[in-house]
Scaffold this motif. Structure first.
Motif, PDB file in Angstrom:
ATOM      1  N   GLN A 113      -5.954   6.141   2.878  1.00 11.99           N
ATOM      2  CA  GLN A 113      -6.174   7.130   1.818  1.00 11.99           C
ATOM      3  C   GLN A 113      -6.661   6.486   0.534  1.00 11.99           C
ATOM      4  O   GLN A 113      -7.684   6.890  -0.028  1.00 11.99           O
ATOM      5  CB  GLN A 113      -4.890   7.914   1.518  1.00 11.99           C
ATOM      6  N   HIS A 114      -5.953   5.487   0.058  1.00  5.31           N
ATOM      7  CA  HIS A 114      -6.195   5.008  -1.304  1.00  5.31           C
ATOM      8  C   HIS A 114      -7.368   4.037  -1.403  1.00  5.31           C
ATOM      9  O   HIS A 114      -7.991   3.933  -2.454  1.00  5.31           O
ATOM     10  CB  HIS A 114      -4.921   4.371  -1.855  1.00  5.31           C
ATOM     11  N   LEU A 143      -1.799  10.226   6.478  1.00  2.00           N
ATOM     12  CA  LEU A 143      -0.488  10.230   5.840  1.00  2.00           C
ATOM     13  C   LEU A 143       0.404  11.349   6.366  1.00  2.00           C
ATOM     14  O   LEU A 143       1.632  11.266   6.255  1.00  2.00           O
ATOM     15  CB  LEU A 143      -0.637  10.336   4.323  1.00  2.00           C
ATOM     16  N   PRO A 170      -7.511  10.679   3.874  1.00  2.00           N
ATOM     17  CA  PRO A 170      -6.122  11.052   3.584  1.00  2.00           C
ATOM     18  C   PRO A 170      -5.328  11.643   4.736  1.00  2.00           C
ATOM     19  O   PRO A 170      -4.107  11.705   4.658  1.00  2.00           O
ATOM     20  CB  PRO A 170      -6.286  12.102   2.475  1.00  2.00           C
ATOM     21  N   ALA A 192      -1.454   4.533   4.334  1.00  3.02           N
ATOM     22  CA  ALA A 192      -1.600   4.631   2.881  1.00  3.02           C
ATOM     23  C   ALA A 192      -2.900   3.980   2.424  1.00  3.02           C
ATOM     24  O   ALA A 192      -3.597   4.504   1.545  1.00  3.02           O
ATOM     25  CB  ALA A 192      -0.404   3.983   2.189  1.00  3.02           C
ATOM     26  N   TRP A 207       0.802  -1.217   0.000  1.00  4.97           N
ATOM     27  CA  TRP A 207       0.000   0.000   0.000  1.00  4.97           C
ATOM     28  C   TRP A 207       0.838   1.271   0.000  1.00  4.97           C
ATOM     29  O   TRP A 207       0.480   2.240  -0.684  1.00  4.97           O
ATOM     30  CB  TRP A 207      -0.949   0.000   1.201  1.00  4.97           C
ATOM     31  N   PHE A 208       1.951   1.292   0.735  1.00  4.17           N
ATOM     32  CA  PHE A 208       2.736   2.520   0.744  1.00  4.17           C
ATOM     33  C   PHE A 208       3.665   2.583  -0.461  1.00  4.17           C
ATOM     34  O   PHE A 208       3.625   3.547  -1.231  1.00  4.17           O
ATOM     35  CB  PHE A 208       3.535   2.656   2.036  1.00  4.17           C
ATOM     36  N   HIS A 257       0.860   1.316  -3.944  1.00  6.69           N
ATOM     37  CA  HIS A 257      -0.282   2.188  -4.238  1.00  6.69           C
ATOM     38  C   HIS A 257       0.040   3.655  -4.046  1.00  6.69           C
ATOM     39  O   HIS A 257      -0.391   4.488  -4.851  1.00  6.69           O
ATOM     40  CB  HIS A 257      -1.477   1.805  -3.355  1.00  6.69           C
ATOM     41  N   HIS A 258       0.763   3.988  -3.002  1.00  7.78           N
ATOM     42  CA  HIS A 258       0.981   5.404  -2.707  1.00  7.78           C
ATOM     43  C   HIS A 258       2.132   5.996  -3.518  1.00  7.78           C
ATOM     44  O   HIS A 258       1.982   7.052  -4.135  1.00  7.78           O
ATOM     45  CB  HIS A 258       1.240   5.597  -1.215  1.00  7.78           C
TER      46      HIS A 258
END
Length: 358
Positions: A305-306, A314, A311, A302, A164-165, A168-169
């Motif tokens: 948020q995604h 973060l 959000p 992360a 995820w970090f 995705h991020h």
């Protein structure tokens, strides 16, 4: 870890709000009761404060927990609440419940958590009181069917960081060397966690989930802090909750104070007969389970948020990289992870920030 839900049309029908209000009025016997937002979890639970001036058997102000049953079953929360209370841990009292609808009526512990009131001057006292509750919690024998913080769970949490970090991020494409560095580091962290003495673990024992309350009997003496957000408790490493308390997701302290607090916890845990290792081993255990937690939380923030459209978490990610920077250089087994973060992750963060500011 709270964040308001996506803003909806104020005039749109909200059947859940209607059901929450109707249930609150029914249990309070007050047709005018109107729940107002108190707080919300990072998950799907929300909390609503309501005045109950006409209810002689309830407090003047109470809290409605709204846990939509199709999203978050309230039964695990109730089960762990009862388990903790049986061990003398201060937890919220339940005044009424509807398990099928997902509503609970709870005592109102106030608006301020430790996170709101703690500062450099009162931290020693407040943390000592928190340790008192933690020792009670850790002395409770975990039920046989309670999930274990086993290899699968530890690995699944660690993978949140790269999935995820990093993925995705940051949009990173990890090559074979990157994945090997992560695999090796994760293996070391998992082995360390599994080697620790295993006790009941809250999993989020931090200032945001502690309420500075006084005794129920009205004598003015503290029996808190009250412990919140305990529904994900497991059987796991003894150093986990102590480390979470002092290396918080939303509040940082000087390393020298964290060291003193961990040593104080260790002395009190030893005196209480808990199965802590010798001090030097315990301090290393705390550092390493901290690395596992820091990587996990970076990934969770992360994902919030995604996946969940939340959000604001973060903004606290740099705090966790600061924690990692303090610890990783001390362990040769984590040098490749340190290198990966320094030469791949941090440049990707800087690039993302530059794009955002352009």
């Amino acid at each position: 870890m709270s964040e308001p839900e996506a803003i909806q049309d104020a005039n749109a029908p909200d059947p859940r709000a209607d059901a929450r209000t109707a249930w609150t009025r029914q249990v309070l016997g007050d047709p005018d009761a109107s729940p107002a937002r108190a707080s919300m979890d990072a998950g799907f639970r929300s909390y609503w404060r309501v005045q109950a001036p006409g209810a002689a058997d309830l407090l003047k102000s109470v809290i409605v927990m709204d846990s939509p049953p199709d999203k978050e079953d309230v039964r695990p929360w109730l089960r762990i609440r009862d388990l903790l209370e049986s061990g003398g841990v201060r937890v919220p009292s339940v005044l009424a419940q509807d398990l099928e609808a997902g509503f609970l009526l709870l005592e109102d512990l106030g608006a301020d958590t430790y996170l709101h009131v703690i500062d450099s001057g009162n931290a020693d006292v407040l943390f000592d009181q928190a340790i008192t509750q933690l020792l009670k919690l850790q002395a409770i024998t975990p039920p046989d069917d309670l999930p274990a913080y086993d290899e699968a769970m530890l690995a699944r949490e660690l993978r949140l960081f790269d999935e995820w970090f990093c993925g995705h991020h940051l949009g990173m494409n990890l090559d074979r060397d990157d994945l090997q560095a992560l695999d090796d580091a994760y293996r070391f962290l998992i082995d360390s966690a599994l080697a620790q003495p295993q006790v009941l673990v809250h999993r989020d024992f931090m200032p945001r989930n502690l309420m500075p309350v006084q005794a129920r009997n009205g004598d003015g003496g503290p029996d808190g802090p009250a412990v919140l957000d305990f529904q994900d408790a497991v059987r796991g490493p003894i150093a986990y909750d102590a480390l979470s308390l002092f290396k918080d997701a939303f509040l940082s302290w000087p390393t020298s104070r964290v060291t003193i607090w961990l040593q104080h916890y260790h002395a009190r845990a030893t005196e209480a007969g808990l199965p802590v290792a010798a001090l030097a081993q315990f301090m290393g255990d705390a550092e390493l389970i901290g690395v596992q937690r820091h990587l996990k939380v970076i990934g969770i923030f992360a994902r919030l948020q995604h996946r969940d459209g939340k959000p604001k978490y973060l903004a606290d990610v740099p705090r966790f990289f600061g924690y990692l920077d303090e610890v990783l250089p001390h362990y040769p087994e984590l040098q490749e992870l340190q290198r990966f973060i320094a030469h791949k992750v941090k440049p990707a963060i800087e690039q993302l920030q530059a794009v955002a500011q352009a």
